[in-house]
Design a protein around this motif. Sequence first.
Motif, mmCIF file in Angstrom:
data_model
loop_
_atom_site.group_PDB
_atom_site.id
_atom_site.type_symbol
_atom_site.label_atom_id
_atom_site.label_comp_id
_atom_site.label_asym_id
_atom_site.label_seq_id
_atom_site.Cartn_x
_atom_site.Cartn_y
_atom_site.Cartn_z
ATOM 1 N N THR A 49 0.828 -1.204 0.000
ATOM 2 C CA THR A 49 0.000 0.000 0.000
ATOM 3 C C THR A 49 0.866 1.259 0.000
ATOM 4 O OG1 THR A 49 -1.640 -1.239 1.274
ATOM 5 C CG2 THR A 49 -1.927 1.143 1.148
ATOM 6 N N GLU A 50 0.824 1.997 -1.100
ATOM 7 C CA GLU A 50 1.685 3.176 -1.240
ATOM 8 C C GLU A 50 1.363 4.259 -0.227
ATOM 9 O OE1 GLU A 50 3.239 4.824 -4.893
ATOM 10 O OE2 GLU A 50 2.119 3.305 -6.009
ATOM 11 N N VAL A 51 0.076 4.414 0.117
ATOM 12 C CA VAL A 51 -0.289 5.482 1.047
ATOM 13 C C VAL A 51 0.354 5.256 2.408
ATOM 14 C CG1 VAL A 51 -2.444 4.357 1.798
ATOM 15 C CG2 VAL A 51 -2.214 6.845 1.981
ATOM 16 N N ASP A 52 0.468 4.011 2.833
ATOM 17 C CA ASP A 52 1.136 3.714 4.105
ATOM 18 C C ASP A 52 2.614 4.066 4.038
ATOM 19 O OD1 ASP A 52 -1.204 2.743 5.227
ATOM 20 O OD2 ASP A 52 -0.808 0.671 4.639
ATOM 21 N N LEU A 53 3.230 3.759 2.919
ATOM 22 C CA LEU A 53 4.646 4.076 2.753
ATOM 23 C C LEU A 53 4.862 5.586 2.675
ATOM 24 C CD1 LEU A 53 5.701 1.337 0.170
ATOM 25 C CD2 LEU A 53 6.146 1.376 2.638
ATOM 26 N N ASP A 54 3.935 6.284 2.046
ATOM 27 C CA ASP A 54 4.032 7.743 1.977
ATOM 28 C C ASP A 54 3.980 8.358 3.379
ATOM 29 O OD1 ASP A 54 4.196 7.661 -0.761
ATOM 30 O OD2 ASP A 54 2.071 8.104 -1.102
ATOM 31 N N GLU A 55 3.125 7.805 4.225
ATOM 32 C CA GLU A 55 3.035 8.293 5.610
ATOM 33 C C GLU A 55 4.349 8.056 6.353
ATOM 34 O OE1 GLU A 55 -0.287 6.398 7.402
ATOM 35 O OE2 GLU A 55 -1.786 7.507 6.229
ATOM 36 N N LEU A 56 4.933 6.898 6.149
ATOM 37 C CA LEU A 56 6.226 6.601 6.773
ATOM 38 C C LEU A 56 7.298 7.570 6.290
ATOM 39 C CD1 LEU A 56 6.752 2.715 6.903
ATOM 40 C CD2 LEU A 56 6.894 4.321 8.810
ATOM 41 N N LYS A 57 7.323 7.798 4.987
ATOM 42 C CA LYS A 57 8.312 8.702 4.399
ATOM 43 C C LYS A 57 8.168 10.105 4.982
ATOM 44 C CE LYS A 57 11.405 9.787 1.174
ATOM 45 N NZ LYS A 57 12.767 9.241 1.154
ATOM 46 N N THR A 58 6.931 10.557 5.151
ATOM 47 C CA THR A 58 6.682 11.885 5.720
ATOM 48 C C THR A 58 7.113 11.935 7.174
ATOM 49 O OG1 THR A 58 4.807 12.248 4.243
ATOM 50 C CG2 THR A 58 4.899 13.593 6.232
ATOM 51 N N GLU A 59 6.827 10.870 7.906
ATOM 52 C CA GLU A 59 7.156 10.830 9.337
ATOM 53 C C GLU A 59 8.657 10.795 9.576
ATOM 54 O OE1 GLU A 59 7.012 7.580 12.980
ATOM 55 O OE2 GLU A 59 5.534 7.417 11.370
ATOM 56 N N LEU A 60 9.369 9.965 8.818
ATOM 57 C CA LEU A 60 10.789 9.754 9.095
ATOM 58 C C LEU A 60 11.681 10.663 8.263
ATOM 59 C CD1 LEU A 60 10.791 5.848 9.358
ATOM 60 C CD2 LEU A 60 10.451 7.543 11.169
ATOM 61 N N SER A 61 11.230 11.052 7.106
ATOM 62 C CA SER A 61 11.854 12.033 6.209
ATOM 63 C C SER A 61 13.210 11.613 5.641
ATOM 64 C CB SER A 61 11.971 13.404 6.896
ATOM 65 O OG SER A 61 12.939 13.407 7.907
ATOM 66 N N ASP A 62 14.157 11.240 6.482
ATOM 67 C CA ASP A 62 15.479 10.899 5.969
ATOM 68 C C ASP A 62 15.795 9.431 6.256
ATOM 69 O OD1 ASP A 62 15.765 11.074 8.731
ATOM 70 O OD2 ASP A 62 17.854 11.722 8.605
ATOM 71 N N ARG A 63 16.815 8.937 5.600
ATOM 72 C CA ARG A 63 17.299 7.560 5.771
ATOM 73 C C ARG A 63 16.195 6.518 5.545
ATOM 74 N NH1 ARG A 63 18.361 6.501 10.591
ATOM 75 N NH2 ARG A 63 17.970 8.468 11.657
ATOM 76 N N ILE A 64 15.324 6.759 4.585
ATOM 77 C CA ILE A 64 14.288 5.779 4.259
ATOM 78 C C ILE A 64 13.978 5.828 2.772
ATOM 79 C CG2 ILE A 64 12.433 7.400 4.879
ATOM 80 C CD1 ILE A 64 10.783 4.896 5.682
ATOM 81 N N GLU A 65 13.884 4.663 2.166
ATOM 82 C CA GLU A 65 13.369 4.558 0.807
ATOM 83 C C GLU A 65 12.243 3.538 0.813
ATOM 84 O OE1 GLU A 65 16.048 2.331 -2.051
ATOM 85 O OE2 GLU A 65 17.505 2.745 -0.459
ATOM 86 N N CYS A 66 11.250 3.762 -0.015
ATOM 87 C CA CYS A 66 10.034 2.958 0.018
ATOM 88 C C CYS A 66 9.875 2.160 -1.268
ATOM 89 C CB CYS A 66 8.819 3.867 0.224
ATOM 90 S SG CYS A 66 8.866 4.769 1.793
ATOM 91 N N TRP A 67 9.609 0.874 -1.111
ATOM 92 C CA TRP A 67 9.367 -0.011 -2.237
ATOM 93 C C TRP A 67 7.926 -0.511 -2.169
ATOM 94 C CZ3 TRP A 67 14.162 -3.825 -2.448
ATOM 95 C CH2 TRP A 67 15.327 -3.077 -2.680
ATOM 96 N N PRO A 68 7.022 0.015 -2.985
ATOM 97 C CA PRO A 68 5.632 -0.454 -2.980
ATOM 98 C C PRO A 68 5.503 -1.745 -3.783
ATOM 99 C CG PRO A 68 5.875 1.351 -4.528
ATOM 100 C CD PRO A 68 7.223 1.181 -3.871
ATOM 101 N N LEU A 69 5.881 -2.856 -3.161
ATOM 102 C CA LEU A 69 5.942 -4.140 -3.854
ATOM 103 C C LEU A 69 5.255 -5.239 -3.042
ATOM 104 C CD1 LEU A 69 9.691 -3.975 -4.969
ATOM 105 C CD2 LEU A 69 7.691 -3.627 -6.433
ATOM 106 N N ASP A 70 4.829 -6.275 -3.742
ATOM 107 C CA ASP A 70 4.201 -7.449 -3.130
ATOM 108 C C ASP A 70 5.292 -8.475 -2.829
ATOM 109 O OD1 ASP A 70 2.797 -9.810 -2.564
ATOM 110 O OD2 ASP A 70 1.205 -9.358 -3.993
ATOM 111 N N VAL A 71 5.350 -8.966 -1.602
ATOM 112 C CA VAL A 71 6.396 -9.917 -1.222
ATOM 113 C C VAL A 71 6.277 -11.245 -1.960
ATOM 114 C CG1 VAL A 71 6.787 -8.936 1.069
ATOM 115 C CG2 VAL A 71 5.103 -10.782 0.776
ATOM 116 N N THR A 72 5.108 -11.539 -2.507
ATOM 117 C CA THR A 72 4.932 -12.808 -3.212
ATOM 118 C C THR A 72 5.338 -12.726 -4.681
ATOM 119 O OG1 THR A 72 2.624 -12.364 -3.798
ATOM 120 C CG2 THR A 72 3.026 -13.438 -1.677
ATOM 121 N N GLY A 73 5.679 -11.539 -5.149
ATOM 122 C CA GLY A 73 6.030 -11.359 -6.558
ATOM 123 C C GLY A 73 7.524 -11.455 -6.813
#
Length: 252
Positions: A49-73
């Motif tokens: 879910t990209e929106v969840d990752l966007d919230e994390l990115k906003t909260e932590l701001s630095d030292r984080i990169e987000c991969w909106p991917l399915d673990v089964t793929g």
Amino acid sequence: MLGIEILLREKRVLNGKIALVTGAGKGLGRAIVESLHAHGAHIIAVARTEVDLDELKTELSDRIECWPLDVTGDKLVEQIASLGRLDILINNAGGNRPEPMIDVSDENLDFILDLNVRSAFRVSRAAAQVMTKQGSGAIVHMSSQMGHVGSPGRTVYCMTKHAIEGLTKAMAVELAPQGIRVNSVAPTFIATPMTEPMFEKPEFKEFVMRMIPMGKIGQPQDIAEAVLYLASERSGLVTGHSLIVDGGWTAQ
């Protein structure tokens, strides 16, 4: 001054480490991301879910990169394999569809096996390939107290978490010579968005409270602290271990 320096060093025990966390968007995964980040790690947060990752990115701001991917793929394991370095893998993604054993459909069986076991193995394999090249690493699987006991209505889930415990031990033995430690964390029922509807049922909450001698529901931070210990050099001689965080459930 020396005491302050030691405290500061302890506060950020993962300084400079690269940590990948699956199922990072909510609940346990989010708490784990926040904890590892607070202790200095650079985070690769994986969730569908990209929106969840966007919230994390906003909260932590630095030292984080987000991969909106399915673990089964396939895309996730391909991206992990392409990394030049990976110090920590938190194999947290998983799920359940509780129902009586005799009613389990092949569809639900395959879904839970694919998410809880097959994806965990494939993600671990990709991470271990990177870690082997660098001669170091720590892998933490998210297991469950149900990986040590049985429970009605959760036969497939129990089976998958027992499999994770076996995977943890086998990987730990095989990868130790390459400097890679592999452990698991086995929580009881924790207060998360996933379990919230369960606890709204009085009979279920009463059952859980009866089974936990400490008489309280676990919080995401309880699990994040256990993961932090196993991911850091604080547990430098610990491998093949399952750290059960269950308030005494499995001790009975």
